[in-house]
Design an enzyme around this catalytic site. Structure first.
Site, PDB file in Angstrom:
ATOM      1  N   ASP A  72       0.888  -1.307   0.028  1.00 44.84           N
ATOM      2  CA  ASP A  72       0.045   0.146  -0.062  1.00 44.84           C
ATOM      3  C   ASP A  72       0.786   1.598  -0.126  1.00 44.84           C
ATOM      4  O   ASP A  72       2.098   1.289   0.289  1.00 44.84           O
ATOM      5  CB  ASP A  72      -0.834   0.238   1.260  1.00 44.84           C
ATOM      6  CG  ASP A  72      -1.930  -1.045   1.188  1.00 44.84           C
ATOM      7  OD1 ASP A  72      -2.087  -1.986   0.347  1.00 44.84           O
ATOM      8  OD2 ASP A  72      -2.895  -1.024   2.261  1.00 44.84           O
ATOM      9  N   ASP A  73       0.094   2.367  -0.518  1.00 42.49           N
ATOM     10  CA  ASP A  73       0.590   3.706  -0.271  1.00 42.49           C
ATOM     11  C   ASP A  73       1.584   4.193  -1.170  1.00 42.49           C
ATOM     12  O   ASP A  73       1.915   5.417  -1.091  1.00 42.49           O
ATOM     13  CB  ASP A  73       1.214   3.874   1.340  1.00 42.49           C
ATOM     14  CG  ASP A  73       0.307   3.901   2.548  1.00 42.49           C
ATOM     15  OD1 ASP A  73      -0.887   3.637   2.170  1.00 42.49           O
ATOM     16  OD2 ASP A  73       0.472   3.999   3.603  1.00 42.49           O
ATOM     17  N   HIS A 123      -6.322   3.155  -3.968  1.00 40.70           N
ATOM     18  CA  HIS A 123      -5.925   3.570  -2.414  1.00 40.70           C
ATOM     19  C   HIS A 123      -6.378   5.006  -2.381  1.00 40.70           C
ATOM     20  O   HIS A 123      -5.925   5.547  -1.544  1.00 40.70           O
ATOM     21  CB  HIS A 123      -4.765   2.883  -2.117  1.00 40.70           C
ATOM     22  CG  HIS A 123      -4.640   2.692  -0.631  1.00 40.70           C
ATOM     23  ND1 HIS A 123      -5.366   2.336   0.286  1.00 40.70           N
ATOM     24  CD2 HIS A 123      -3.458   3.236   0.086  1.00 40.70           C
ATOM     25  CE1 HIS A 123      -4.908   2.194   1.409  1.00 40.70           C
ATOM     26  NE2 HIS A 123      -3.999   2.806   1.373  1.00 40.70           N
ATOM     27  N   HIS A 127      -5.008   9.640   0.271  1.00 43.93           N
ATOM     28  CA  HIS A 127      -5.174   8.986   1.611  1.00 43.93           C
ATOM     29  C   HIS A 127      -5.866   9.634   2.558  1.00 43.93           C
ATOM     30  O   HIS A 127      -5.176   9.885   3.672  1.00 43.93           O
ATOM     31  CB  HIS A 127      -3.555   8.632   1.884  1.00 43.93           C
ATOM     32  CG  HIS A 127      -3.279   7.207   2.727  1.00 43.93           C
ATOM     33  ND1 HIS A 127      -3.622   7.183   4.042  1.00 43.93           N
ATOM     34  CD2 HIS A 127      -3.163   6.163   2.064  1.00 43.93           C
ATOM     35  CE1 HIS A 127      -3.394   6.073   4.410  1.00 43.93           C
ATOM     36  NE2 HIS A 127      -3.050   5.478   3.276  1.00 43.93           N
ATOM     37  N   TYR A 164      -6.200   3.576   6.120  1.00 41.95           N
ATOM     38  CA  TYR A 164      -6.132   3.382   7.448  1.00 41.95           C
ATOM     39  C   TYR A 164      -7.313   2.408   7.794  1.00 41.95           C
ATOM     40  O   TYR A 164      -7.730   2.535   8.926  1.00 41.95           O
ATOM     41  CB  TYR A 164      -6.549   4.682   8.096  1.00 41.95           C
ATOM     42  CG  TYR A 164      -5.636   6.021   7.565  1.00 41.95           C
ATOM     43  CD1 TYR A 164      -4.389   6.021   8.280  1.00 41.95           C
ATOM     44  CD2 TYR A 164      -6.529   7.167   7.096  1.00 41.95           C
ATOM     45  CE1 TYR A 164      -3.682   7.298   7.793  1.00 41.95           C
ATOM     46  CE2 TYR A 164      -5.494   8.026   6.599  1.00 41.95           C
ATOM     47  CZ  TYR A 164      -4.315   8.350   7.128  1.00 41.95           C
ATOM     48  OH  TYR A 164      -3.694   9.346   6.769  1.00 41.95           O
ATOM     49  N   HIS A 214       3.611  -2.221   2.939  1.00 39.50           N
ATOM     50  CA  HIS A 214       3.560  -1.088   2.610  1.00 39.50           C
ATOM     51  C   HIS A 214       4.989  -0.577   1.580  1.00 39.50           C
ATOM     52  O   HIS A 214       5.919  -0.850   2.306  1.00 39.50           O
ATOM     53  CB  HIS A 214       3.506   0.151   3.452  1.00 39.50           C
ATOM     54  CG  HIS A 214       2.130   0.082   4.312  1.00 39.50           C
ATOM     55  ND1 HIS A 214       2.054  -0.855   5.304  1.00 39.50           N
ATOM     56  CD2 HIS A 214       1.188   0.709   4.224  1.00 39.50           C
ATOM     57  CE1 HIS A 214       0.804  -0.626   5.744  1.00 39.50           C
ATOM     58  NE2 HIS A 214       0.237   0.093   5.223  1.00 39.50           N
TER      59      HIS A 214
HETATM   60 NI    NI Z   1      -2.727   3.326   3.370  1.00 37.02          NI
END
Ligand code: NI
Length: 262
Positions: A72-73, A123, A127, A164, A214
């Protein structure tokens, strides 16, 4: 769009589509229903092998010997390319839940992800906690990200992961695609050593697991080779999340064993 539908459009021959809507005339756009998404029935219900909680997909029962690694991210300008090189060396495909604004900033990395056969998930744009946003803003967060990824790869993501893990029935009601959770949280963002991340993924993963990591942390990227080696030693193979959701096993032995039981 399916390959057949695409061919039909390219050839301009809509009359050969067998299941055109009643009353359709020559030259009308193709209206054949799209095939169900992996993991869903034609009615839009989750297949029985999908393990879900609070409307989010956690794990896939029956995907014997399969694990989906998810990151992720990102993309991160240096760590994600390093991870992609490592995954290519190991011949492993993973799933990246990318942040739209970052995808727009580093399109070459998204292109490399796509070329490497990895799955790209949505995603959000930047964020935020989506439960704190109004309906229009939630939709905008996902739509902007879809558009950015589409402009780079020619395809919008089939799956979504919420920032989150902040979820609510209202947010979920706004999303028509599968929302992907996980059953193995490596807690890589707060790990102090590579060994810690490797251990948390390798020891706890099961068949059908979705592993959360991540690709914006150096510790995580350094742990990935050990995770791949450790899970391979336990007999696992790696698939994308959409592949996992088909529920198909990864191990030939398991197919034989299941057939004998059946
Ligand atoms: Ni995230």
């Amino acid at each position: 769009m399916t390959a057949i539908a695409l061919l039909a459009v390219v050839a301009g021959c809509t009359t050969i589509v067998p299941d055109a809507a009643p009353g359709a005339r020559h030259g009308d756009p193709v209206t054949a229903a799209p095939p169900p998404r992996p993991g869903y029935t034609a009615d839009g219900a989750l297949q029985p092998w999908i393990e879900a909680g609070h409307g989010e997909i956690r794990r896939v029962n029956g995907a014997e010997g399969c694990v989906a690694l998810t990151f992720d991210d990102g993309p991160h300008p240096t760590l994600t390319p390093r991870l992609l090189a490592l995954l290519a060396e190991e011949d492993v495909r993973a799933t990246f839940f990318v942040v739209g604004s970052r995808a727009q900033q580093w399109p070459d990395i998204i292109r490399a992800m796509n070329a490497g056969g990895h799955e790209i998930g949505n995603h959000s744009w930047n964020h935020p906690d989506l439960t704190q946003l109004g309906n229009d803003q939630v939709t905008e967060q996902l739509a902007r990200t879809d558009a950015a990824i589409f402009s780079i790869t020619g395809a919008a993501p089939d799956i979504v992961r919420l920032p989150y893990d902040a979820s609510s029935p209202r947010v979920l009601s706004l999303i028509s695609r599968p929302v992907i959770w996980w059953d193995i949280d490596t807690l890589d963002w707060k790990a102090t050593s590579v060994g810690e991340v490797v251990d948390s993924a390798v020891r706890r993963a099961r068949s059908g697991s979705i592993v959360l990591m991540h690709d914006i942390h150096a510790t995580t990227v350094s742990a990935v080779r050990g995770i791949i080696e450790g899970l391979r030693a336990r007999g696992f193979d790696f698939v994308t999340v959409s592949e996992l959701m088909t529920g198909r096993p990864c191990r030939a032995e398991t197919v034989i064993a299941t057939a004998r039981q059946g």
